[in-house]
Design a protein around this motif. Structure first.
Motif, PDB file in Angstrom:
ATOM      1  N   ASP A 153      -3.511  -2.361  -4.599  1.00  0.00           N
ATOM      2  CA  ASP A 153      -4.380  -1.524  -3.782  1.00  0.00           C
ATOM      3  C   ASP A 153      -5.722  -1.357  -4.468  1.00  0.00           C
ATOM      4  N   VAL A 155      -9.771   0.910  -3.848  1.00  0.00           N
ATOM      5  CA  VAL A 155     -10.456   1.970  -3.109  1.00  0.00           C
ATOM      6  C   VAL A 155     -11.907   1.575  -2.890  1.00  0.00           C
ATOM      7  N   GLY A 166     -14.349   8.361  -1.695  1.00  0.00           N
ATOM      8  CA  GLY A 166     -13.410   7.269  -1.521  1.00  0.00           C
ATOM      9  C   GLY A 166     -12.808   7.310  -0.128  1.00  0.00           C
ATOM     10  N   VAL A 168      -9.434   6.327   2.503  1.00  0.00           N
ATOM     11  CA  VAL A 168      -8.050   5.896   2.673  1.00  0.00           C
ATOM     12  C   VAL A 168      -8.006   4.640   3.524  1.00  0.00           C
ATOM     13  N   SER A 185      -0.066   5.911   1.063  1.00  0.00           N
ATOM     14  CA  SER A 185      -1.439   5.398   0.965  1.00  0.00           C
ATOM     15  C   SER A 185      -2.363   6.433   0.322  1.00  0.00           C
ATOM     16  N   SER A 188      -1.662   6.561  -3.412  1.00  0.00           N
ATOM     17  CA  SER A 188      -2.187   5.360  -4.067  1.00  0.00           C
ATOM     18  C   SER A 188      -3.692   5.477  -4.285  1.00  0.00           C
ATOM     19  N   LYS A 189      -4.404   5.900  -3.245  1.00  0.00           N
ATOM     20  CA  LYS A 189      -5.852   6.034  -3.361  1.00  0.00           C
ATOM     21  C   LYS A 189      -6.233   7.094  -4.392  1.00  0.00           C
ATOM     22  N   LEU A 266     -11.916  12.365  -1.230  1.00  0.00           N
ATOM     23  CA  LEU A 266     -11.167  11.325  -0.525  1.00  0.00           C
ATOM     24  C   LEU A 266     -11.217  11.611   0.970  1.00  0.00           C
TER      25      LEU A 266
END
Length: 364
Positions: A153, A155, A166, A168, A185, A188-189, A266
């Protein structure tokens, strides 16, 4: 990196040759002070650069042509010839030629990045439609690099002096966004962002804000269930390892200046994050691909076909992307003392203004 110079070798892709990419490269690299901080390598063709130099009245763009990296000249801009054939350039036109040579430049530069011939890469804008081919079936640079470097993954991390955002989801239709918002997800980000803030930006204990997906962050389930069922559980789990807060209502978050209280934000989807970022990043926004083993940055805009070939392109964001690429490389190598970093003494805007003044003097 050579102990003698401590200057990273920075590669530059040309982007769509009918767009503003080559103009941005010329305007960025014709200021000789850039050579104090890096060794530039442009992956293109000298004739294509000369085509766009005609619209920029300045004689200080000194370059040398090379066909192997052992011949890099640290005192000049190096042009790594990716193709030798004659290419018809038609500024402002969306055609197959623009995409074909944008891909040639990208492939050669990415290979050089992987093999360690260059330490970082700044990519000029591509057009996502005309670059499509059997070798490029991606929605942009970010998924291309993710696949090339075979990482789980990444970003899409928009960074500027005053904010970092950032995403998603990236280039996904609004209709499809909610399908990609999962607890996995988001976690992870957040993990990639935290690691990047520590390693790439020198922030030991970063604070990250998470936005909601729905209006008013769902209003406790009245306007959507994603916040309750997905986003809040992800934040709760992430708090075991990081300083993560939210979800916040996206409309009020930036309007109230809350982004200034966090090291990064995010966002759930493209426009939710990029509209406020581009509005507030004072023209110096940079797109950074966090999560890669290598360093890649780009300006936060596109090919701008409407002004291509007219010498009107503003290279502030491209210059900022160059500086950010160099800074991240130094941070990764342990050179994170920003008080001693000369890049912080000359801002992207200062250099951009200096180049613009020189152009005006020559035109006068």
């Amino acid at each position: 990196m050579s102990n003698e110079t401590q200057k990273p070798v920075i590669g530059f892709t040309c982007g769509d040759i009918n767009g503003i990419g080559l103009e941005l490269i010329i305007k960025t690299l014709m200021d000789q002070r850039i050579l104090d901080f890096c060794v530039p390598v442009v992956f293109a063709n000298n004739k294509c650069l000369n085509f766009y130099r005609k619209s920029i009245p300045d004689s200080n763009f000194n370059c040398t042509n090379i066909n192997q990296f052992s011949r890099l000249n640290p005192k000049q801009v190096n042009i790594y010839s990716v193709w030798e054939e004659e290419v018809t350039i038609t500024p402002g036109e969306l055609n197959e030629t623009g995409g074909k040579y944008a891909l040639k430049s990208l492939e050669e530069a990415t290979k050089a990045l992987q093999e360690g011939h260059i330490h970082g890469l700044v990519t000029a804008p591509i057009h996502k439609k005309n670059i499509q081919s059997e070798d490029f079936k991606y929605s942009g640079h970010t998924p291309y690099f993710k696949t090339f470097f075979n990482v789980k993954d990444v970003v899409m991390f928009m960074v500027a002096e005053n904010m970092r955002v950032g995403l998603v989801t990236e280039h996904v239709t609004v209709e499809e966004v909610s399908k990609h918002i999962t607890k996995e997800s988001i976690l992870s980000k957040l993990q990639i962002m935290q690691q990047s803030l520590q390693k790439d930006f020198g922030i030991d204990k970063p604070k990250i804000a998470v936005l909601g997906l729905n209006p008013h962050a769902g209003d406790e389930g009245l306007i959507g269930k994603e916040e309750i069922e997905i986003i809040k559980p992800a934040i709760k789990e992430a708090k075991n390892k990081a300083l993560v807060f939210g979800p916040y209502s996206a409309d009020a978050f930036f309007a109230r200046g809350m982004h200034e209280k966090f090291d990064a934000v995010l966002a759930m989807y493209h426009d939710q994050g990029l509209i406020p970022f581009k509005s507030l990043a004072i023209g110096e926004g940079v797109n950074y691909t966090a999560g890669l083993p290598a360093v890649r940055t780009s300006p936060d805009h596109g090919t701008a076909f409407d002004i291509a070939g007219k010498g009107k392109a503003d290279h502030t964001s491209f210059l900022a992307a160059t500086f950010e690429c160099i800074n991240i490389i130094h941070n990764r190598m342990g050179h994170a003392d920003r008080n001693r970093n000369p890049l912080r003494k000359i801002s992207a805007r200062m250099l951009a203004n200096a180049v613009d003044e020189r152009i005006e003097e020559n035109e006068g």
